[in-house]
Design a protein around this motif. Structure first.
Motif: not given
Length: 401
Positions: A333, A336, A340, A360, A362, A396, A399-400
């Motif tokens: 994780f 990444k 990214d 991100t 978020k 998850e 990312y979602n």
């Protein structure tokens, strides 16, 4: 290839010219053999009658008998070993003189027990003549090749039968007990169709089998005469004799021919077929050299990275090594994140959380839950399956969302 093209055109032109010339000169002959074969489409075959029998005897079974009647009727008697008991109407068109005596006896017994026997032929086996006390004679057609057929109980004009050199007729019979049903006429009327009561059944004898052939059924209104004859027969199951056609020496060439044979008999179709074959052969000859060798397809190597990861993770999961799986999942994780978002993941503090949320897009609260849980896991030494599942859900969700 430029030199080959004119040669190719010349060859094709010669072939087509020869085909047309041969086709024009060729005269088609018609086979007038009186086979009375139910599979023959020739003029004197009876394929049309045979195909129409199910329509004439609706709701009744039409069976074709390929055996000597003695064998067939014996096997399908009440004491026999056949699949059914033979009852109904037995029809014989032509070539009845090939019936053996025991078959004649079986046919007479078939009629005697309440069934119907119908025979249309120029003459009959001697045993039938002797048993039924009948005699036949012949009258030659000296004027032309035409005779006239008529039925006694039908309001029907006389039917012309051409290509007829003469007529058979009943010279003597029991005129008191036998019923006259029809006549033939050349110079004057002669009886050629009679009904004979026999035991509990009936026997019908007719002396002009050509009326049942393809040629006459398709000629003008002659089919009405045949309908009138068959209307005397009862509405029962039908047994159509084919054995006497086999015994007559007819080779049944219609059976051996394929469906293509009809097309080959037509001049246009035949030469179209031959021309197509010739063109195909020439195409293969001139086109063969232009084809390159088959190139073998080499499949590219498959990317098995995902399969490998699944195999390794299953191995760790099966051995209950949750710590190793959690460490690898956190490491993957963070790698990444570095790749990214170009963030330093060496220190997972409040500053890192804000930067990650900003890049991100978020919510900071959601990102903080994930980072805090990772930091908490790094501080522990013992792990359970629930820790692994919760970490996976946090990642998850990251990312979602």
């Amino acid at each position: 290839m430029k030199k080959v093209a004119p040669v190719f055109i010349i060859i094709v032109a010669l072939i087509v010219t020869a085909a047309v010339a041969i086709g024009i000169k060729r005269t088609k002959t018609v086979d007038w053999e009186e086979s009375f074969d139910e599979k023959s489409n020739k003029p004197y075959g009876v394929s049309i009658l045979y195909k129409e029998l199910p329509n004439l005897f609706k709701n009744h079974k039409v069976r074709t008998v390929y055996h000597q009647p003695a064998s067939y009727l014996g096997a399908n008697s009440e004491d026999g070993y056949g699949e059914h008991v033979a009852k109904g109407t037995y029809i014989i068109i032509g070539n009845s003189d090939y019936l053996e005596d025991d078959s004649v006896d079986e046919l007479l017994n078939f009629a005697d027990t309440g069934n119907t026997l119908f025979i249309s032929d120029y003459n009959f086996p001697q045993k039938i003549h002797d048993t039924l006390n009948i005699d036949t004679d012949y009258i030659a057609n000296e004027k032309d090749s035409i005779s006239y057929q008529s039925l006694k109980h039908f309001n029907l004009e006389d039917i012309i039968i051409d290509k007829n050199e003469g007529d058979m007729f009943f010279a003597s019979f029991d005129s008191i007990n036998y019923n006259v049903l029809g006549y033939s006429k050349i110079d004057y009327k002669h009886v050629n169709f009679i009904e004979i009561p026999f035991g509990k059944g009936q026997i019908y004898l007719h002396l002009e089998p050509k009326v049942f052939t393809n040629y006459n059924l398709l000629k003008e209104n002659r089919y009405k005469y045949v309908e009138g004859i068959l209307s005397h027969l009862p509405e029962t199951d039908v047994y159509f004799d084919s054995y006497t056609k086999i015994q007559s020496g007819y080779d049944g060439d219609v059976e051996k021919e394929s469906n293509l044979s009809w097309f080959l008999e037509q001049l246009s179709f035949r030469w179209a077929w031959y021309t197509a074959i010739i063109f195909g052969i020439l195409f293969m000859i001139f086109n063969a050299k232009r084809k390159q060798r088959v190139i073998r397809i080499i499949k590219p190597l498959q990317n098995t990275t995902v399969a490998f990861v699944k195999t390794v993770s299953n191995l760790y999961f099966d051995t209950q090594d949750h710590k190793n799986l959690i460490d690898k999942k956190i490491t993957y994780f963070l790698e990444k994140i570095r790749t990214d978002f170009n963030l330093d993941t060496s220190v997972l503090n409040e500053v890192f959380t804000e930067k990650l949320a900003t890049k991100t897009g978020k919510k900071k609260e959601d990102v903080k839950k994930l980072i805090d849980y990772i930091n908490w896991l790094r501080s522990k030494n013992e792990f359970f399956e629930e820790n692994l599942i919760k970490l996976n859900r946090h990642i998850e969700a990251f990312y979602n969302k």
